[in-house]
Design an enzyme around this catalytic site. Structure first.
Site, mmCIF file in Angstrom:
data_model
loop_
_atom_site.group_PDB
_atom_site.id
_atom_site.type_symbol
_atom_site.label_atom_id
_atom_site.label_comp_id
_atom_site.label_asym_id
_atom_site.label_seq_id
_atom_site.Cartn_x
_atom_site.Cartn_y
_atom_site.Cartn_z
ATOM 1 N N PHE A 216 0.835 -1.203 0.000
ATOM 2 C CA PHE A 216 0.000 0.000 0.000
ATOM 3 C C PHE A 216 0.867 1.249 0.000
ATOM 4 O O PHE A 216 1.836 1.337 0.757
ATOM 5 C CB PHE A 216 -0.919 0.000 1.226
ATOM 6 C CG PHE A 216 -1.789 1.223 1.295
ATOM 7 C CD1 PHE A 216 -2.980 1.263 0.610
ATOM 8 C CD2 PHE A 216 -1.399 2.334 2.023
ATOM 9 C CE1 PHE A 216 -3.778 2.392 0.645
ATOM 10 C CE2 PHE A 216 -2.189 3.467 2.068
ATOM 11 C CZ PHE A 216 -3.389 3.502 1.368
ATOM 12 N N HIS A 217 0.514 2.222 -0.823
ATOM 13 C CA HIS A 217 1.230 3.494 -0.845
ATOM 14 C C HIS A 217 0.365 4.568 -1.494
ATOM 15 O O HIS A 217 -0.564 4.275 -2.247
ATOM 16 C CB HIS A 217 2.569 3.374 -1.572
ATOM 17 C CG HIS A 217 2.484 2.917 -2.994
ATOM 18 N ND1 HIS A 217 2.192 1.612 -3.356
ATOM 19 C CD2 HIS A 217 2.668 3.586 -4.152
ATOM 20 C CE1 HIS A 217 2.209 1.503 -4.672
ATOM 21 N NE2 HIS A 217 2.477 2.702 -5.184
ATOM 22 N N ILE A 218 0.703 5.789 -1.162
ATOM 23 C CA ILE A 218 0.040 6.956 -1.755
ATOM 24 C C ILE A 218 1.104 7.804 -2.435
ATOM 25 O O ILE A 218 2.146 8.100 -1.843
ATOM 26 C CB ILE A 218 -0.713 7.783 -0.695
ATOM 27 C CG1 ILE A 218 -1.861 6.960 -0.102
ATOM 28 C CG2 ILE A 218 -1.239 9.097 -1.299
ATOM 29 C CD1 ILE A 218 -2.649 7.665 0.976
#
Length: 138
Positions: free
Chosen positions: A100-102
């Site tokens: 998960f990453h933004i």
């Protein structure tokens, strides 16, 4: 977790080189090696979660707090008048690293990036059935 197969896990553990711009107990933010614009930064949780469907809400909240902090730093340090946030969950959504990453992407002009999709305005009433389907969890 030495020798982690996930590149972001290796960055978290310090065995993969990166250029961090922010860290706290729950997250690390580092410059993306593929800069969409100057300062393009990735914010990731320290614990591995494949995507948005797997990250617990409390950890997602830590990532969002760090994202807000990073956006402020990019805005101030690089004088970016705008910021785009981007997240992709799943291969069909163009996720390429399954941790998960933004993406926090500073914007300097309206034309410095190409929009990822075309929007089509629909009459509000035509969305009633779709809204009901989503609400019911079908």
């Amino acid at each position: 977790m030495s020798g982690a197969p996930c590149v972001f896990c290796r960055i978290v553990e310090g065995t993969e080189p990166s250029q961090p711009v922010y860290e706290d107990a729950h997250t690390i933010a580092f410059l993306n090696v593929a800069q969409a614009t100057k300062g393009h930064t990735l914010v990731v949780p320290r614990r591995h979660h494949r995507d948005l469907t797997e990250i617990p809400p409390e950890e997602a909240a830590h990532v969002m707090r760090a994202t807000v902090e990073v956006a402020g730093r990019l805005t101030r340090a690089l004088r970016a008048p705008g910021i785009n946030l981007w997240h992709a969950s799943g291969e069909t959504a163009w996720q390429s690293v399954f941790h998960f990453h933004i993406h926090v992407v500073p914007r300097y002009a309206t034309a410095d990036l190409t929009p990822p999709w075309t929007e089509y305005a629909l009459p509000l009433a035509s969305l009633r059935g779709l809204a009901e389907e989503i609400r019911s969890g079908a």
